[in-house]
Design a protein around this motif. Structure first.
Motif, PDB file in Angstrom:
ATOM      1  N   CYS A  46       0.777  -1.152   0.061  1.00 61.74           N
ATOM      2  CA  CYS A  46       0.061  -0.009  -0.071  1.00 61.74           C
ATOM      3  C   CYS A  46       0.880   1.434   0.091  1.00 61.74           C
ATOM      4  O   CYS A  46       1.786   1.313   0.812  1.00 61.74           O
ATOM      5  CB  CYS A  46      -0.828  -0.127   1.240  1.00 61.74           C
ATOM      6  SG  CYS A  46      -1.691   1.517   1.523  1.00 61.74           S
ATOM      7  N   TRP A  48       0.173   4.305   0.880  1.00 65.19           N
ATOM      8  CA  TRP A  48      -0.157   4.942   2.009  1.00 65.19           C
ATOM      9  C   TRP A  48       0.409   4.363   3.350  1.00 65.19           C
ATOM     10  O   TRP A  48       0.964   4.716   4.140  1.00 65.19           O
ATOM     11  CB  TRP A  48      -1.700   5.213   1.944  1.00 65.19           C
ATOM     12  CG  TRP A  48      -2.185   5.904   3.166  1.00 65.19           C
ATOM     13  CD1 TRP A  48      -3.031   5.392   4.327  1.00 65.19           C
ATOM     14  CD2 TRP A  48      -1.888   7.377   3.584  1.00 65.19           C
ATOM     15  NE1 TRP A  48      -3.554   6.515   5.137  1.00 65.19           N
ATOM     16  CE2 TRP A  48      -2.600   7.726   4.673  1.00 65.19           C
ATOM     17  CE3 TRP A  48      -1.137   8.205   2.989  1.00 65.19           C
ATOM     18  CZ2 TRP A  48      -2.480   9.014   5.500  1.00 65.19           C
ATOM     19  CZ3 TRP A  48      -1.237   9.670   3.685  1.00 65.19           C
ATOM     20  CH2 TRP A  48      -1.840   9.776   5.045  1.00 65.19           C
ATOM     21  N   ASN A  49      -0.519   3.123   3.708  1.00 72.76           N
ATOM     22  CA  ASN A  49      -0.039   2.201   4.542  1.00 72.76           C
ATOM     23  C   ASN A  49       0.141   3.045   6.079  1.00 72.76           C
ATOM     24  O   ASN A  49       0.907   2.457   6.933  1.00 72.76           O
ATOM     25  CB  ASN A  49       1.281   1.560   4.450  1.00 72.76           C
ATOM     26  CG  ASN A  49       1.548   0.250   4.666  1.00 72.76           C
ATOM     27  OD1 ASN A  49       0.409  -0.347   5.334  1.00 72.76           O
ATOM     28  ND2 ASN A  49       2.669  -0.471   4.572  1.00 72.76           N
ATOM     29  N   LYS A  50      -0.875   3.868   6.412  1.00 73.72           N
ATOM     30  CA  LYS A  50      -0.981   4.491   7.716  1.00 73.72           C
ATOM     31  C   LYS A  50      -2.316   4.316   8.624  1.00 73.72           C
ATOM     32  O   LYS A  50      -2.287   4.807   9.485  1.00 73.72           O
ATOM     33  CB  LYS A  50      -0.666   5.881   7.466  1.00 73.72           C
ATOM     34  CG  LYS A  50       0.643   6.370   7.023  1.00 73.72           C
ATOM     35  CD  LYS A  50       1.254   7.814   6.829  1.00 73.72           C
ATOM     36  CE  LYS A  50       2.306   8.021   6.152  1.00 73.72           C
ATOM     37  NZ  LYS A  50       2.431   9.039   5.453  1.00 73.72           N
ATOM     38  N   CYS A  51      -3.010   3.770   7.819  1.00 68.96           N
ATOM     39  CA  CYS A  51      -4.314   3.727   8.738  1.00 68.96           C
ATOM     40  C   CYS A  51      -4.304   2.791   9.809  1.00 68.96           C
ATOM     41  O   CYS A  51      -3.558   1.715   9.952  1.00 68.96           O
ATOM     42  CB  CYS A  51      -5.449   2.999   7.740  1.00 68.96           C
ATOM     43  SG  CYS A  51      -5.687   3.851   6.248  1.00 68.96           S
ATOM     44  N   PHE A  53      -6.119   1.064  12.017  1.00 71.95           N
ATOM     45  CA  PHE A  53      -6.968  -0.051  11.992  1.00 71.95           C
ATOM     46  C   PHE A  53      -6.605  -1.195  11.185  1.00 71.95           C
ATOM     47  O   PHE A  53      -7.017  -2.501  11.160  1.00 71.95           O
ATOM     48  CB  PHE A  53      -8.385  -0.059  11.797  1.00 71.95           C
ATOM     49  CG  PHE A  53      -8.729   0.684  10.451  1.00 71.95           C
ATOM     50  CD1 PHE A  53      -8.734  -0.122   9.374  1.00 71.95           C
ATOM     51  CD2 PHE A  53      -8.669   2.006  10.213  1.00 71.95           C
ATOM     52  CE1 PHE A  53      -8.993   0.393   8.034  1.00 71.95           C
ATOM     53  CE2 PHE A  53      -8.836   2.567   8.920  1.00 71.95           C
ATOM     54  CZ  PHE A  53      -9.230   1.712   7.764  1.00 71.95           C
ATOM     55  N   CYS A  54      -5.662  -0.973  10.338  1.00 72.45           N
ATOM     56  CA  CYS A  54      -5.119  -1.856   9.040  1.00 72.45           C
ATOM     57  C   CYS A  54      -3.825  -2.679   9.235  1.00 72.45           C
ATOM     58  O   CYS A  54      -2.835  -1.962   9.595  1.00 72.45           O
ATOM     59  CB  CYS A  54      -4.848  -1.117   7.689  1.00 72.45           C
ATOM     60  SG  CYS A  54      -4.735  -2.215   6.360  1.00 72.45           S
ATOM     61  N   MET A  56      -2.929  -5.019   7.014  1.00 77.03           N
ATOM     62  CA  MET A  56      -2.731  -5.917   5.791  1.00 77.03           C
ATOM     63  C   MET A  56      -1.229  -5.777   5.302  1.00 77.03           C
ATOM     64  O   MET A  56      -0.860  -6.717   4.936  1.00 77.03           O
ATOM     65  CB  MET A  56      -3.587  -5.320   4.675  1.00 77.03           C
ATOM     66  CG  MET A  56      -5.090  -5.770   5.053  1.00 77.03           C
ATOM     67  SD  MET A  56      -6.357  -4.870   4.032  1.00 77.03           S
ATOM     68  CE  MET A  56      -6.073  -5.518   2.297  1.00 77.03           C
ATOM     69  N   TYR A  57      -0.682  -4.611   5.283  1.00 72.20           N
ATOM     70  CA  TYR A  57       0.576  -4.485   4.381  1.00 72.20           C
ATOM     71  C   TYR A  57       1.647  -4.005   5.461  1.00 72.20           C
ATOM     72  O   TYR A  57       2.399  -3.329   4.976  1.00 72.20           O
ATOM     73  CB  TYR A  57       0.553  -3.573   3.229  1.00 72.20           C
ATOM     74  CG  TYR A  57      -0.693  -4.110   2.230  1.00 72.20           C
ATOM     75  CD1 TYR A  57      -0.376  -5.269   1.536  1.00 72.20           C
ATOM     76  CD2 TYR A  57      -1.892  -3.333   2.329  1.00 72.20           C
ATOM     77  CE1 TYR A  57      -1.298  -5.662   0.686  1.00 72.20           C
ATOM     78  CE2 TYR A  57      -2.642  -3.901   1.168  1.00 72.20           C
ATOM     79  CZ  TYR A  57      -2.481  -5.106   0.498  1.00 72.20           C
ATOM     80  OH  TYR A  57      -3.471  -5.570  -0.268  1.00 72.20           O
ATOM     81  N   ALA A 137      -3.113  -2.591  -3.027  1.00 70.87           N
ATOM     82  CA  ALA A 137      -4.105  -1.883  -2.265  1.00 70.87           C
ATOM     83  C   ALA A 137      -4.610  -0.742  -3.158  1.00 70.87           C
ATOM     84  O   ALA A 137      -5.721  -0.163  -2.987  1.00 70.87           O
ATOM     85  CB  ALA A 137      -3.393  -1.228  -1.051  1.00 70.87           C
ATOM     86  N   ARG A 169      -7.781   3.860  -3.736  1.00 69.69           N
ATOM     87  CA  ARG A 169      -8.066   4.829  -2.568  1.00 69.69           C
ATOM     88  C   ARG A 169      -9.041   5.894  -3.109  1.00 69.69           C
ATOM     89  O   ARG A 169      -8.610   6.404  -4.061  1.00 69.69           O
ATOM     90  CB  ARG A 169      -6.865   5.337  -1.886  1.00 69.69           C
ATOM     91  CG  ARG A 169      -6.030   4.262  -1.364  1.00 69.69           C
ATOM     92  CD  ARG A 169      -4.950   4.896  -0.572  1.00 69.69           C
ATOM     93  NE  ARG A 169      -4.999   5.886   0.588  1.00 69.69           N
ATOM     94  CZ  ARG A 169      -4.662   7.127   0.486  1.00 69.69           C
ATOM     95  NH1 ARG A 169      -3.757   7.430  -0.042  1.00 69.69           N
ATOM     96  NH2 ARG A 169      -5.216   7.809   1.651  1.00 69.69           N
ATOM     97  N   GLU A 197     -14.748   3.558   4.774  1.00 72.46           N
ATOM     98  CA  GLU A 197     -14.554   3.354   6.122  1.00 72.46           C
ATOM     99  C   GLU A 197     -15.449   4.197   6.898  1.00 72.46           C
ATOM    100  O   GLU A 197     -16.413   3.729   7.861  1.00 72.46           O
ATOM    101  CB  GLU A 197     -13.252   3.323   6.745  1.00 72.46           C
ATOM    102  CG  GLU A 197     -11.926   3.147   6.166  1.00 72.46           C
ATOM    103  CD  GLU A 197     -12.002   1.822   5.490  1.00 72.46           C
ATOM    104  OE1 GLU A 197     -12.771   1.019   5.647  1.00 72.46           O
ATOM    105  OE2 GLU A 197     -10.932   1.459   4.617  1.00 72.46           O
ATOM    106  N   LYS A 209      -6.675   8.107   7.691  1.00 75.50           N
ATOM    107  CA  LYS A 209      -7.026   7.515   6.661  1.00 75.50           C
ATOM    108  C   LYS A 209      -6.526   8.199   5.379  1.00 75.50           C
ATOM    109  O   LYS A 209      -6.504   7.917   4.167  1.00 75.50           O
ATOM    110  CB  LYS A 209      -8.585   7.521   6.449  1.00 75.50           C
ATOM    111  CG  LYS A 209      -9.325   6.784   5.219  1.00 75.50           C
ATOM    112  CD  LYS A 209      -9.222   5.097   5.457  1.00 75.50           C
ATOM    113  CE  LYS A 209      -9.332   4.637   4.019  1.00 75.50           C
ATOM    114  NZ  LYS A 209      -9.155   3.305   3.851  1.00 75.50           N
TER     115      LYS A 209
HETATM  116  S1  SF4 Z   1      -6.773   0.573   4.921  1.00 75.73           S
HETATM  117 FE1  SF4 Z   1      -6.240   0.520   2.808  1.00 75.73          FE
HETATM  118  S2  SF4 Z   1      -5.368   2.595   2.393  1.00 75.73           S
HETATM  119 FE2  SF4 Z   1      -5.273   2.260   4.777  1.00 75.73          FE
HETATM  120  S3  SF4 Z   1      -3.284   1.210   5.205  1.00 75.73           S
HETATM  121 FE3  SF4 Z   1      -4.737  -0.386   4.890  1.00 75.73          FE
HETATM  122  S4  SF4 Z   1      -4.507  -0.831   2.569  1.00 75.73           S
HETATM  123 FE4  SF4 Z   1      -3.685   1.058   2.825  1.00 75.73          FE
END
Ligand code: SF4
Length: 371
Positions: A46, A48-51, A53-54, A56-57, A137, A169, A197, A209
């Motif tokens: 991703c 961005w990779n700063k959310c 709650f996430c 994933m990456y 992403a 995004r 979200e 976000k």
């Molecule tokens: S929610 Fe989506 S945009 Fe935010 S860090 Fe995770 S993959 Fe990236």
């Protein structure tokens, strides 16, 4: 022909297949066909990779892949397809990809099944070779002309495809020109999935976000104007007890302005290893009870004024109906609004009318460590 002689006739095909590989990532939306979609990783992770709650990456750097590498991956898929089809022809299954073909391939190399690229291509062919999902992403982060080149190559090389989809995004959509989005759509990208979200600006900032509600609206409207099928995902209870009403009302406000093709509910689960999990553990965020979550959902749905399909296509939409079954259908096409708005509100009332202990509480799932 004896079976040994028979499989000698396609041994060379199997050897070629086992040497082929291309980039496949982990994530795709459940609605994108399970094993029925061919997965192609056109960027990695991703940007961005700063959310908060996430997970994933997390810890994975974003990689912008060169177009030539992506096209080479697509060519590799085609080579694999051709080899598999040739074997099908050799065993008298011309034009069919079925279990007999798989058995024939595995009779030469039983380890082929452990080859993730092969399994991806075989399953995709088995289910008709119709859909592709472009990972990871945020595919729109690619320079438009490069994405167009990839899409054209994909459509030309794998002509059985009837639908190509990807994640992106809101922020990136808001930064793209409408003409570029239209050209990307025309080059063969049909559907995009966006993690909205929440539409609440305060909450968007808190969860980092990286987008405002005005940008979400701008990006979503442009995607619709460009002709994409747009799926927007929202996260009930993301604001916890602290911000449930503003989250529900502002999410409906943003979705009303966009009027996307699909609105998909993904109830919030604090996941270990994320910043928001620490907030939950240290008592700065209070997740809602099943009835409180339904109440938030009720406010959001009551405020929705859209012609979208509203979906609960994930197992975290785990509320129970009065017979002990699932409250909402988890069908990927969901409920058509506005026609089915009242039936959905009726279901919410049904969920609120039964004893709360009959619903699954997210706290129990977190405590069991099952998420
Ligand atoms: S929610 Fe989506 S945009 Fe935010 S860090 Fe995770 S993959 Fe990236």
């Amino acid at each position: 022909m004896a079976s040994g002689a028979k499989n000698n006739s396609y041994r060379e095909n199997v050897e070629k297949i086992s040497k082929l590989s291309f980039a496949v990532g982990v994530y795709r939306p459940p609605s994108e066909g399970g094993s029925a979609s061919i997965l192609l990783r056109i960027t990695e992770n991703c940007p961005w990779n700063k959310c908060t709650f996430c997970e994933m990456y997390k810890g994975q750097p974003f990689v912008y892949r060169p177009v030539e590498d992506i096209k080479a991956d697509i060519d590799t898929v085609r080579l694999m397809v051709d080899e598999i089809r040739e074997v099908a022809g050799k065993i008298g299954q011309e034009g069919k990809i079925n279990r007999d073909v798989l058995r024939a391939l595995l009779s030469v190399d039983p380890y082929l099944n452990d080859n993730h690229c092969f399994s991806t291509v075989f399953s995709w062919l088995y289910y008709g070779g119709k859909t592709a999902f472009l990972q990871d992403a945020d595919s729109m982060i690619m320079r438009p002309l490069e994405l167009i080149e990839v899409l054209k190559h994909l459509r030309k090389t794998l002509p059985t495809l009837t639908r190509v989809t990807s994640y992106t995004r809101s922020k990136t959509l808001s930064q793209r020109k409408l003409e570029d989005l239209k050209a990307i759509r025309e080059a063969g990208l049909d559907r995009i999935h966006v993690g909205l979200e929440t539409g609440d600006d305060e909450l968007l900032k808190i969860v980092r976000k990286g987008v405002t509600s005005a940008e979400q609206i701008e990006g979503g409207k442009k995607a619709m104007a460009a002709g994409f099928q747009l799926s927007e995902y929202w996260m009930p209870d993301l604001g916890g007890r602290e911000r449930w009403r503003q989250h529900a009302e502002n999410t409906a406000r943003v979705l009303n302005a966009i009027n996307p093709s699909y609105i998909r509910s993904r109830p919030f689960v604090p996941r270990q290893g994320t910043e928001i999990f620490n907030d939950y553990e240290q008592g700065r965020l209070h997740v809602s009870s099943p009835h409180d979550r339904l109440e938030e959902l009720q406010v959001m749905i009551e405020n929705l004024d859209v012609t979208s399909r509203v979906c609960f296509d994930h197992n975290m939409n785990s509320w129970t109906n009065k017979n002990g079954g699932l409250l909402f259908s988890q069908d990927y096409e969901g409920y058509k609004f506005p026609e089915e708005k009242q039936p959905v509100l009726e279901l919410i009332r049904e969920g609120l009318s039964i004893d709360e202990s009959r619903h699954i509480d997210v706290k129990e799932l977190i405590a069991m460590g099952s998420l």
